[in-house]
Design an enzyme around this catalytic site. Sequence first.
Site, PDB file in Angstrom:
ATOM      1  N   THR A  91      72.187 -40.796 -34.391  1.00 37.36           N
ATOM      2  CA  THR A  91      71.874 -40.112 -35.645  1.00 37.36           C
ATOM      3  C   THR A  91      72.554 -38.745 -35.713  1.00 37.36           C
ATOM      4  O   THR A  91      72.664 -38.041 -34.713  1.00 37.36           O
ATOM      5  CB  THR A  91      70.348 -39.921 -35.748  1.00 37.36           C
ATOM      6  OG1 THR A  91      69.743 -41.189 -35.560  1.00 37.36           O
ATOM      7  CG2 THR A  91      69.939 -39.354 -37.084  1.00 37.36           C
TER       8      THR A  91
ATOM      9  N   GLY B  60      66.440 -38.232 -28.280  1.00 38.84           N
ATOM     10  CA  GLY B  60      65.377 -37.815 -27.364  1.00 38.84           C
ATOM     11  C   GLY B  60      65.953 -37.393 -26.023  1.00 38.84           C
ATOM     12  O   GLY B  60      66.795 -38.088 -25.461  1.00 38.84           O
TER      13      GLY B  60
ATOM     14  N   GLU C 201      64.480 -45.792 -34.998  1.00 33.94           N
ATOM     15  CA  GLU C 201      64.967 -47.182 -34.907  1.00 33.94           C
ATOM     16  C   GLU C 201      64.905 -47.884 -36.255  1.00 33.94           C
ATOM     17  O   GLU C 201      64.614 -49.068 -36.342  1.00 33.94           O
ATOM     18  CB  GLU C 201      64.174 -47.966 -33.863  1.00 33.94           C
ATOM     19  CG  GLU C 201      64.589 -47.662 -32.450  1.00 33.94           C
ATOM     20  CD  GLU C 201      66.091 -47.771 -32.230  1.00 33.94           C
ATOM     21  OE1 GLU C 201      66.672 -48.796 -32.621  1.00 33.94           O
ATOM     22  OE2 GLU C 201      66.675 -46.818 -31.696  1.00 33.94           O
TER      23      GLU C 201
HETATM   24  C1  LIG Z   1      60.656 -38.982 -33.382  1.00 27.99           C
HETATM   25  C2  LIG Z   1      62.074 -39.392 -33.636  1.00 27.99           C
HETATM   26  C3  LIG Z   1      62.887 -39.748 -32.565  1.00 27.99           C
HETATM   27  C4  LIG Z   1      64.222 -40.104 -32.778  1.00 27.99           C
HETATM   28  N1  LIG Z   1      65.019 -40.413 -31.713  1.00 27.99           N
HETATM   29  C5  LIG Z   1      66.336 -40.696 -31.907  1.00 27.99           C
HETATM   30  C6  LIG Z   1      67.217 -40.955 -30.802  1.00 27.99           C
HETATM   31  O1  LIG Z   1      66.796 -40.949 -29.631  1.00 27.99           O
HETATM   32  N2  LIG Z   1      68.526 -41.199 -31.045  1.00 27.99           N
HETATM   33  C7  LIG Z   1      69.024 -41.206 -32.319  1.00 27.99           C
HETATM   34  O2  LIG Z   1      70.228 -41.421 -32.488  1.00 27.99           O
HETATM   35  N3  LIG Z   1      68.216 -40.989 -33.389  1.00 27.99           N
HETATM   36  C8  LIG Z   1      66.889 -40.731 -33.222  1.00 27.99           C
HETATM   37  N4  LIG Z   1      66.059 -40.498 -34.298  1.00 27.99           N
HETATM   38  C9  LIG Z   1      66.610 -40.545 -35.651  1.00 27.99           C
HETATM   39  C10 LIG Z   1      66.131 -41.757 -36.445  1.00 27.99           C
HETATM   40  O3  LIG Z   1      66.656 -42.938 -35.906  1.00 27.99           O
HETATM   41  C11 LIG Z   1      66.496 -41.585 -37.927  1.00 27.99           C
HETATM   42  O4  LIG Z   1      65.822 -40.427 -38.393  1.00 27.99           O
HETATM   43  C12 LIG Z   1      66.083 -42.812 -38.715  1.00 27.99           C
HETATM   44  O5  LIG Z   1      66.951 -43.883 -38.461  1.00 27.99           O
HETATM   45  C13 LIG Z   1      66.017 -42.563 -40.226  1.00 27.99           C
HETATM   46  O6  LIG Z   1      67.240 -42.134 -40.703  1.00 27.99           O
HETATM   47  P1  LIG Z   1      67.378 -40.807 -41.582  1.00 27.99           P
HETATM   48  O7  LIG Z   1      66.737 -39.685 -40.865  1.00 27.99           O
HETATM   49  O8  LIG Z   1      68.813 -40.720 -41.940  1.00 27.99           O
HETATM   50  O9  LIG Z   1      66.511 -41.080 -42.876  1.00 27.99           O
HETATM   51  P2  LIG Z   1      67.056 -41.224 -44.350  1.00 27.99           P
HETATM   52  O10 LIG Z   1      67.895 -42.464 -44.417  1.00 27.99           O
HETATM   53  O11 LIG Z   1      67.656 -39.978 -44.831  1.00 27.99           O
HETATM   54  O12 LIG Z   1      65.682 -41.518 -45.103  1.00 27.99           O
HETATM   55  C14 LIG Z   1      65.100 -40.652 -46.081  1.00 27.99           C
HETATM   56  C15 LIG Z   1      64.524 -41.503 -47.240  1.00 27.99           C
HETATM   57  O13 LIG Z   1      65.596 -42.195 -47.885  1.00 27.99           O
HETATM   58  C16 LIG Z   1      65.255 -43.558 -48.044  1.00 27.99           C
HETATM   59  N5  LIG Z   1      66.463 -44.397 -47.954  1.00 27.99           N
HETATM   60  C17 LIG Z   1      67.575 -44.196 -47.192  1.00 27.99           C
HETATM   61  N6  LIG Z   1      68.429 -45.214 -47.347  1.00 27.99           N
HETATM   62  C18 LIG Z   1      67.860 -46.094 -48.195  1.00 27.99           C
HETATM   63  C19 LIG Z   1      68.241 -47.361 -48.728  1.00 27.99           C
HETATM   64  N7  LIG Z   1      69.391 -47.951 -48.388  1.00 27.99           N
HETATM   65  N8  LIG Z   1      67.402 -47.975 -49.580  1.00 27.99           N
HETATM   66  C20 LIG Z   1      66.226 -47.417 -49.921  1.00 27.99           C
HETATM   67  N9  LIG Z   1      65.803 -46.221 -49.432  1.00 27.99           N
HETATM   68  C21 LIG Z   1      66.608 -45.566 -48.590  1.00 27.99           C
HETATM   69  C22 LIG Z   1      64.300 -43.868 -46.881  1.00 27.99           C
HETATM   70  O14 LIG Z   1      63.464 -44.976 -47.193  1.00 27.99           O
HETATM   71  C23 LIG Z   1      63.525 -42.561 -46.765  1.00 27.99           C
HETATM   72  O15 LIG Z   1      62.422 -42.613 -47.653  1.00 27.99           O
HETATM   73  C24 LIG Z   1      64.729 -40.135 -34.105  1.00 27.99           C
HETATM   74  C25 LIG Z   1      63.887 -39.800 -35.185  1.00 27.99           C
HETATM   75  C26 LIG Z   1      62.577 -39.433 -34.960  1.00 27.99           C
HETATM   76  C27 LIG Z   1      61.693 -39.069 -36.134  1.00 27.99           C
END
Ligand SMILES: Cc1cc2nc3c(=O)[nH]c(=O)nc-3n(C[C@H](O)[C@H](O)[C@H](O)COP(=O)(O)OP(=O)(O)OC[C@H]3O[C@@H](n4cnc5c(N)ncnc54)[C@H](O)[C@@H]3O)c2cc1C
Length: 667
Positions: free
Chosen positions: A150, A189, A434
């Site tokens: 990410t 993490g 995930e």
């Molecule tokens: C506690 C925690 C631990 C993590 N650990 C890791 C790790 O070890 N390694 C790593 O690489 N990442 C890690 N992450 C990151 C995590 O995998 C991402 O935050 C997650 O995949 C969501 O992606 P985003 O943040 O881009 O959310 P976004 O995609 O920006 O989501 C925001 C909103 O947009 C909506 N949205 C986005 N795309 C669409 C779509 N196509 N259709 C409809 N709605 C949509 C979603 O539903 C949501 O409501 C971690 C996150 C957390 C919270």
Amino acid sequence: MALVESSINLEVGKVNPDLQKERDGASFNPNDMTLVLLGGPKRAQHRREVVRQLFSDPVFNQEMRYSQSKTERYDQAMHQSIRLAEYMIEKGWTDKEMQTAAVALHYDLATAVHAVMFVPTILRLATPEQQAEWLPQAASFKMIGTYAQTELGHGTNLKALETTATYDRSSECFIMNTPLPSGMKWWPGGLGKSTTHALVTANLIVDGQSHGFQVFLVQLRDVETFEELPGIEVGDIGPRISVSVTDNGYLIMRNVKIPRNNMLSKYCTVTSEGKFLRQEGTAKSNYGTMMMVRASIVDLAFQNTSQAVTIATRYGAVRRQSELKPGAKEPQIIDFVTQQYKLIPNIALAYGLHFTKEYMLSYYHQVFEEEIQKGVYDSVPELHSQSCGLKAYCTDLSMDTVEVCRRSCGGHGFMMASGLCSLLMDGLGSVTYEGENTVLYLQTARFLMKNYAAAMQGGRTARSLAFLTANHPTCELLDVFNLPQLQAVFDVRAKFMLECGAVRMSESLKNGRQQYEAWNENSVELVRASKAYLDSFTAVNFMKRVSTLDIKPELKDVLMKLCRLHALHRIVSSAEEFLQSMAINTKQLEDIRSAEIKLLASLRPDAVALVDSFDYHDQTLNSALGRYDGNVYEKMYDLTKRNPMNEQSVHPAIHKYLKPFQAKARL
Ligand SMILES: Cc1cc2nc3c(=O)[nH]c(=O)nc-3n(C[C@H](O)[C@H](O)[C@H](O)COP(=O)(O)OP(=O)(O)OC[C@H]3O[C@@H](n4cnc5c(N)ncnc54)[C@H](O)[C@@H]3O)c2cc1C
């Protein structure tokens, strides 16, 4: 202290009489149920031995966790990680034993992502030579790693990730860059303070041409001094809603050179001349890690749910409050039917999730360890879709349950000492990492729409969608306790919801919308369709699994009640969809509601035994309210006495601010 061989809590003090009465009155022996849940006496005994050994070591003592500062917690989490590594070397603990220990500790280890993502990804995507070089270093913690995918700007949309790995033929190296600000890695993490290496997902560029995302091993810190290497900037991303100590971090790479060999090359490689070679199966093997992790998150959802109901149910038996019968002694709060309605359907859910995670893990094993080895890929789309959908569905329900349980404990549920706040705060991440849950439901919906179209054209459907071609008459629920009839009700509703999604899609397309516009326009309906399918799948799986168990009659009896209650409760929770689909009528809904309440009464005497059967160690629950011995108030007072805020009877801030002010005011 009494010795209780049949519980994971070997030494138990005098048990609260109300809790003891519950245990004495149960219709079955919880130890028998534990053996069913854990797959037999050998496995149960082994788990007990590992967990008891773990918690007999003061390093793993969790009691003061909630009063620790973040730095103190990090210190303990690192200490625990290293002590576990010592156990591996000194006691010869296997991967399975390490995993049992990590689960008992809620993975609150400084090196959790190392174990869960870093090592498994090397195993899946690295060549045998790379594995031979890296895995021994990973095992001895000379190399501590994380998985960095990410970025600050993108998580869901992997195609938009900005990190690049550009091949430099002259030095036979990749040059790694994270364009600022949005391309910096964000969230992994352990990245903040604990890791020396990261598996970085980056866009591979050779001679100006992109070859898609590949995974690269990047060293971040000097393994001796832990100082950042040139071109690397790493740090902790800051406070998060969490008790767990995982130091999620950020990473900036500025022209960082890594050897050509550091691209994980089991399926794709770049030759020294700069030729990109791809082998068959790359995409599927990349999916493999994701599916495995999602399948294990379904297990995590089970753990969170079952721990929450254990705490709240034991507390419900110990806590006496208000008046039920005028003039009589205050009742146990679990005797209020509204309280039972908060707890018992969620106990049923916890059992349902147990069978769901069993299914998910065994299906993953069947596809990846057996079918794919024989070159059979037919089940991969269904496994992918179910691992997405069930991850989302189970974590959503699990978090709802934890919050209901927390509230069911009244004021004490707001205390960290309840153990429920940390379950909630740490568990909340599971609906996002995930794969964000909405995005995952929509992934499942794509698979459902494809299968629906195939079914309507007389084609084959995936195994779990056979109901699409079954011919169910409507309103056939004559007996609300009859499992085949309940299954049919779920199938009718799921089919109807899929049909709604498909019809809306086709109407949008007929009205001239592009496919992507139609998809977005109908996405709310499509998420509903996914949830209906997953609801149906888990309820039916629960009923089928219980029906086929060959176990003692008293266990079977209580499990049958639970799977019925689960089914009825799910129907009531989405009643409008069941009515709209004509899977049931309003009279049947009324019958279902009454049957649900009857089942509560019938399961009430077994509530404590049902949660005891999950066999959680007190240190895992880390809850004053959910202790095995039920001595809630004594423990709360004990913890309060040890609260660092109470170390001095007068806080220094009184002398620092109040006293000078009072002195001035007197002048
Ligand atoms: C506690 C925690 C631990 C993590 N650990 C890791 C790790 O070890 N390694 C790593 O690489 N990442 C890690 N992450 C990151 C995590 O995998 C991402 O935050 C997650 O995949 C969501 O992606 P985003 O943040 O881009 O959310 P976004 O995609 O920006 O989501 C925001 C909103 O947009 C909506 N949205 C986005 N795309 C669409 C779509 N196509 N259709 C409809 N709605 C949509 C979603 O539903 C949501 O409501 C971690 C996150 C957390 C919270």
